[in-house]
Motif scaffolding. Structure first.
Motif, short mmCIF file in Angstrom:
data_model
loop_
_atom_site.label_atom_id
_atom_site.label_comp_id
_atom_site.label_asym_id
_atom_site.label_seq_id
_atom_site.Cartn_x
_atom_site.Cartn_y
_atom_site.Cartn_z
N ASP A 90 0.83 -1.21 0.00
CA ASP A 90 0.00 0.00 0.00
C ASP A 90 0.86 1.26 0.00
OD1 ASP A 90 -2.37 -1.58 0.15
OD2 ASP A 90 -2.04 -1.80 2.30
N THR A 110 -5.27 -6.86 7.48
CA THR A 110 -6.63 -6.45 7.83
C THR A 110 -7.26 -7.53 8.70
OG1 THR A 110 -7.49 -7.45 5.78
CG2 THR A 110 -7.01 -5.07 5.73
N SER A 112 -9.88 -10.25 9.44
CA SER A 112 -10.76 -11.15 8.71
C SER A 112 -12.16 -11.10 9.30
CB SER A 112 -10.21 -12.58 8.79
OG SER A 112 -11.18 -13.50 8.32
N PRO A 146 -7.70 -1.17 2.31
CA PRO A 146 -8.35 -1.58 1.06
C PRO A 146 -9.85 -1.29 1.10
CG PRO A 146 -6.92 -3.33 1.87
CD PRO A 146 -6.97 -2.28 2.94
N ALA A 147 -10.39 -0.98 -0.07
CA ALA A 147 -11.82 -0.69 -0.20
C ALA A 147 -12.59 -2.00 -0.34
CB ALA A 147 -12.07 0.23 -1.39
N ASN A 148 -12.66 -2.73 0.76
CA ASN A 148 -13.43 -3.98 0.80
C ASN A 148 -13.95 -4.13 2.23
OD1 ASN A 148 -11.35 -5.20 2.43
ND2 ASN A 148 -10.26 -5.85 0.60
N PRO A 149 -14.84 -5.08 2.47
CA PRO A 149 -15.41 -5.21 3.82
C PRO A 149 -14.36 -5.39 4.92
CG PRO A 149 -16.73 -6.47 2.27
CD PRO A 149 -15.51 -5.99 1.51
N GLU A 150 -13.31 -6.16 4.68
CA GLU A 150 -12.28 -6.36 5.70
C GLU A 150 -11.50 -5.08 5.95
OE1 GLU A 150 -10.25 -9.86 4.26
OE2 GLU A 150 -11.59 -11.15 5.42
N GLY A 151 -11.22 -4.33 4.89
CA GLY A 151 -10.54 -3.05 5.05
C GLY A 151 -11.40 -2.06 5.83
N ASP A 152 -12.71 -2.05 5.53
CA ASP A 152 -13.63 -1.16 6.24
C ASP A 152 -13.72 -1.54 7.72
OD1 ASP A 152 -14.13 0.07 3.81
OD2 ASP A 152 -16.03 -0.98 3.48
#
Length: 176
Positions: A90, A110, A112, A146-152
């Motif tokens: 990143d 991130t 899980s 990251p722009a994903n559920p785990e990143g959020d």
């Protein structure tokens, strides 16, 4: 003695995002490659343990002497900005963009959603570094996951951890 093809395939499967078929492709690529290519790979892996160090400030892996990396050592970096990222990759992406001139902290992945395990995350190290960063003028911590559920989910968790420090010392916690 286990089959060396299967053994190497099993090792490649441990890489993130690599399944059994991709791992087998890697092994067969190496089998078709020249001896020089295979020896070059062996040497490159061997050198990782001897020449790569982890920066004590940002936790980024870097080649060179022990101590701070070139980013943390750069007096032209804006110490009022801190980007908290999941991995070293990143940082490379943000640096390629050329717009961000602040500092970094690599939290180490991130969380899980399946297990909600925080194993391996450097949350304690981040919080321990905050006081020193405040003394250097920290004004904003940017959660760049990251722009994903785990990143959020990780961003929410880190925001909650930083909130008491932000409130007490008056810096902002934002998200990309």
């Amino acid at each position: 003695m286990p089959d060396p093809i299967e053994r190497l395939s099993t090792l490649f499967e441990k890489f993130p995002g690599i399944g059994p078929r991709q791992a087998q492709r890697f092994v067969h690529f190496l089998l078709r490659s020249s001896s020089a290519t295979r020896h070059g790979l062996i040497e490159a892996v061997r050198e990782l343990s001897g020449t790569v160090n982890q920066c004590p400030s940002c936790m980024r892996f870097h080649a060179g002497s022990k101590g701070e990396c070139s980013i943390c050592n750069n007096p032209e970096r804006d110490t009022s900005l801190l980007a908290v990222v999941a991995t070293d990759v990143d940082i490379a992406a943000l640096e390629r963009g050329g717009n961000y001139r602040g500092t970094y902290f690599v939290i180490g992945g991130t969380i899980s959603l399946a297990s909600e395990k925080k194993t391996g995350l450097r949350e304690r190290e981040l919080l321990e570094s905050i006081v020193g960063r405040i003394k250097k003028g920290l004004k904003e911590a940017i959660l760049a996951f990251p722009a994903n559920p785990e990143g959020d989910f990780t961003a929410l968790h880190v925001r909650d951890s930083l909130a008491p420090y932000a409130k007490e010392h008056g810096f902002k916690v934002t998200t990309l």
